[in-house]
Write a protein that holds these residues in place. Structure first.
Motif, PDB file in Angstrom:
ATOM      1  N   ASP A  53       0.854  -1.190   0.000  1.00 17.65           N
ATOM      2  CA  ASP A  53       0.000   0.000   0.000  1.00 17.65           C
ATOM      3  C   ASP A  53       0.889   1.238   0.000  1.00 17.65           C
ATOM      4  OD1 ASP A  53      -2.390  -1.602   0.333  1.00 17.65           O
ATOM      5  OD2 ASP A  53      -1.797  -1.851   2.429  1.00 17.65           O
ATOM      6  N   PHE A  54       0.681   2.112  -0.992  1.00 19.37           N
ATOM      7  CA  PHE A  54       1.495   3.322  -1.027  1.00 19.37           C
ATOM      8  C   PHE A  54       0.778   4.428  -1.789  1.00 19.37           C
ATOM      9  CE2 PHE A  54       2.733   0.572  -4.509  1.00 19.37           C
ATOM     10  CZ  PHE A  54       2.974   1.394  -5.602  1.00 19.37           C
ATOM     11  N   ASP A  55       1.176   5.664  -1.470  1.00 20.44           N
ATOM     12  CA  ASP A  55       0.591   6.847  -2.097  1.00 20.44           C
ATOM     13  C   ASP A  55       1.346   7.217  -3.361  1.00 20.44           C
ATOM     14  OD1 ASP A  55      -1.214   7.048  -0.019  1.00 20.44           O
ATOM     15  OD2 ASP A  55      -0.067   8.587   1.055  1.00 20.44           O
ATOM     16  N   LEU A  56       0.637   7.858  -4.274  1.00 22.53           N
ATOM     17  CA  LEU A  56       1.262   8.528  -5.398  1.00 22.53           C
ATOM     18  C   LEU A  56       1.462   9.994  -5.025  1.00 22.53           C
ATOM     19  CD1 LEU A  56       0.012   5.893  -6.558  1.00 22.53           C
ATOM     20  CD2 LEU A  56      -0.349   7.124  -8.697  1.00 22.53           C
ATOM     21  N   GLN A  57       2.194  10.729  -5.828  1.00 21.22           N
ATOM     22  CA  GLN A  57       2.421  12.141  -5.549  1.00 21.22           C
ATOM     23  C   GLN A  57       1.101  12.910  -5.665  1.00 21.22           C
ATOM     24  OE1 GLN A  57       5.750  13.491  -4.730  1.00 21.22           O
ATOM     25  NE2 GLN A  57       5.687  11.303  -4.297  1.00 21.22           N
ATOM     26  N   PRO A  58       0.847  13.866  -4.769  1.00 19.45           N
ATOM     27  CA  PRO A  58      -0.388  14.651  -4.843  1.00 19.45           C
ATOM     28  C   PRO A  58      -0.499  15.369  -6.186  1.00 19.45           C
ATOM     29  CG  PRO A  58       0.742  15.036  -2.767  1.00 19.45           C
ATOM     30  CD  PRO A  58       1.695  14.267  -3.635  1.00 19.45           C
ATOM     31  N   THR A  59      -1.736  15.574  -6.635  1.00 21.60           N
ATOM     32  CA  THR A  59      -1.946  16.205  -7.933  1.00 21.60           C
ATOM     33  C   THR A  59      -3.254  16.968  -7.953  1.00 21.60           C
ATOM     34  OG1 THR A  59      -1.960  15.784 -10.335  1.00 21.60           O
ATOM     35  CG2 THR A  59      -3.170  14.228  -8.942  1.00 21.60           C
ATOM     36  N   ASP A  60      -3.389  17.875  -8.894  1.00 22.85           N
ATOM     37  CA  ASP A  60      -4.659  18.532  -9.206  1.00 22.85           C
ATOM     38  C   ASP A  60      -4.733  18.568 -10.724  1.00 22.85           C
ATOM     39  OD1 ASP A  60      -6.776  20.492  -9.677  1.00 22.85           O
ATOM     40  OD2 ASP A  60      -6.612  20.925  -7.534  1.00 22.85           O
ATOM     41  N   TYR A  61      -5.621  17.763 -11.292  1.00 20.27           N
ATOM     42  CA  TYR A  61      -5.579  17.514 -12.735  1.00 20.27           C
ATOM     43  C   TYR A  61      -6.981  17.183 -13.226  1.00 20.27           C
ATOM     44  CZ  TYR A  61      -3.939  15.465 -17.159  1.00 20.27           C
ATOM     45  OH  TYR A  61      -3.707  15.189 -18.491  1.00 20.27           O
ATOM     46  N   VAL A  62      -7.326  17.649 -14.413  1.00 18.08           N
ATOM     47  CA  VAL A  62      -8.620  17.354 -15.025  1.00 18.08           C
ATOM     48  C   VAL A  62      -8.421  16.383 -16.184  1.00 18.08           C
ATOM     49  CG1 VAL A  62     -10.609  18.280 -16.271  1.00 18.08           C
ATOM     50  CG2 VAL A  62      -9.616  19.564 -14.358  1.00 18.08           C
ATOM     51  N   VAL A  63      -9.078  15.235 -16.094  1.00 18.36           N
ATOM     52  CA  VAL A  63      -9.108  14.280 -17.202  1.00 18.36           C
ATOM     53  C   VAL A  63     -10.360  14.597 -18.015  1.00 18.36           C
ATOM     54  CG1 VAL A  63      -9.101  11.857 -17.881  1.00 18.36           C
ATOM     55  CG2 VAL A  63      -8.000  12.556 -15.735  1.00 18.36           C
ATOM     56  N   LYS A  64     -10.182  14.883 -19.290  1.00 23.15           N
ATOM     57  CA  LYS A  64     -11.290  15.364 -20.101  1.00 23.15           C
ATOM     58  C   LYS A  64     -12.227  14.238 -20.530  1.00 23.15           C
ATOM     59  CE  LYS A  64      -8.836  19.369 -22.014  1.00 23.15           C
ATOM     60  NZ  LYS A  64      -8.378  20.043 -23.262  1.00 23.15           N
ATOM     61  N   ALA A  65     -13.446  14.622 -20.821  1.00 24.02           N
ATOM     62  CA  ALA A  65     -14.432  13.678 -21.338  1.00 24.02           C
ATOM     63  C   ALA A  65     -13.880  12.990 -22.586  1.00 24.02           C
ATOM     64  CB  ALA A  65     -15.731  14.404 -21.661  1.00 24.02           C
ATOM     65  N   GLY A  66     -14.134  11.706 -22.711  1.00 26.90           N
ATOM     66  CA  GLY A  66     -13.636  10.927 -23.844  1.00 26.90           C
ATOM     67  C   GLY A  66     -12.278  10.310 -23.610  1.00 26.90           C
ATOM     68  N   HIS A  67     -11.552  10.800 -22.608  1.00 26.72           N
ATOM     69  CA  HIS A  67     -10.257  10.221 -22.263  1.00 26.72           C
ATOM     70  C   HIS A  67     -10.470   9.026 -21.335  1.00 26.72           C
ATOM     71  CE1 HIS A  67      -7.575  13.959 -23.232  1.00 26.72           C
ATOM     72  NE2 HIS A  67      -8.567  13.821 -24.090  1.00 26.72           N
ATOM     73  N   ARG A  68      -9.403   8.264 -21.143  1.00 27.35           N
ATOM     74  CA  ARG A  68      -9.448   7.106 -20.249  1.00 27.35           C
ATOM     75  C   ARG A  68      -8.384   7.263 -19.173  1.00 27.35           C
ATOM     76  NH1 ARG A  68      -9.134   1.947 -24.137  1.00 27.35           N
ATOM     77  NH2 ARG A  68     -10.098   0.879 -22.366  1.00 27.35           N
ATOM     78  N   ILE A  69      -8.714   6.847 -17.964  1.00 26.50           N
ATOM     79  CA  ILE A  69      -7.750   6.849 -16.866  1.00 26.50           C
ATOM     80  C   ILE A  69      -7.058   5.494 -16.839  1.00 26.50           C
ATOM     81  CG2 ILE A  69      -7.447   6.994 -14.374  1.00 26.50           C
ATOM     82  CD1 ILE A  69      -9.942   8.765 -14.286  1.00 26.50           C
ATOM     83  N   GLY A  70      -5.750   5.509 -16.763  1.00 25.98           N
ATOM     84  CA  GLY A  70      -4.992   4.269 -16.732  1.00 25.98           C
ATOM     85  C   GLY A  70      -4.098   4.176 -15.517  1.00 25.98           C
TER      86      GLY A  70
END
Length: 218
Positions: free
Chosen positions: A160-177
């Motif tokens: 179990d571990f954290d990723l670096q903090p972020t503030d980001y918008v994934v746009k409609a039609g895109h995919r999160i991977g």
């Protein structure tokens, strides 16, 4: 879920359970960007899990976290790296600036400071993906950074571990991977290649800091 040999799986809203095992082999030559780039092809050096195309924009604001059930064997790399990736062709900030040729002066200069500067512009690049953020764990320090616990080869553990903090918008039609690799060439030590990593995706998960909660995914 993905099969062995670096095939791609689905990033779903619920854990699927089960004990299917998927595997990849660590390498120390290609960067994380290169390993994350082409998820339409199989790759023996990573595992990739993609969401369906988003119905609307989704904002991530905070600290993503992953829980990965995995086993290590046959090599020296102790690293497990998780990449959170935005898949979808778009013009994105490239992480640098360019400076125009003409200086702009704001006042009288003094020795060592002319009072002039060149205007800077953010550099953008059109690309099919962007790594949003990433995180790492040395699996020997899975309990504490100050405590070393060696792994038994081939035995599954929960990491179990954290990723670096972020503030980001994934746009409609895109995919999160989510892409799992071992050595992150730009951020971890580059030990000899060849470590085998086996993952149970049914008992692994990612927690995303979605503004608006699950409903933000549409």
């Amino acid at each position: 879920a993905a099969g062995t040999g670096g095939q791609n799986g689905t990033l779903s809203r619920e854990r699927s359970g089960g004990h299917a095992v998927e595997s990849f082999t660590d390498q120390n030559v290609r960067t994380a960007e290169q390993l994350a780039e082409n998820v339409t092809a199989t790759d023996p050096n990573r595992l990739a899990y993609l969401s369906p195309a988003l119905a609307k924009d989704a904002r991530l604001s905070g600290t993503p976290a992953v829980s990965v059930r995995a086993a290590f064997g046959g090599g020296r790399s102790p690293y497990l790296t998780a990449l959170l990736v935005d898949y979808g062709t778009d013009a994105r900030a490239y992480g640098g600036v360019s400076y125009g040729p003409t200086p702009v002066c704001y006042g009288q200069g003094v020795p060592g400071d002319t009072g002039c500067a060149r205007l800077a512009e953010h550099v953008t690049v059109t690309a099919p993906y962007k790594i949003i953020t990433r995180g790492w764990i040395d699996v020997r320090n899975r309990h504490s950074a100050s405590r070393t616990d060696l792994l038994r080869e081939g035995r599954f553990y929960d990491f179990d571990f954290d990723l670096q903090p972020t503030d980001y918008v994934v746009k409609a039609g895109h995919r999160i991977g989510v892409v799992l690799i071992s050595t992150d060439r730009d951020f971890t030590l580059r030990l000899p290649a060849g470590t085998g990593v086996s993952v149970e995706p049914g008992d692994s998960s990612v927690e995303l800091p979605l503004v608006g909660g699950r409903s933000a995914l549409g």
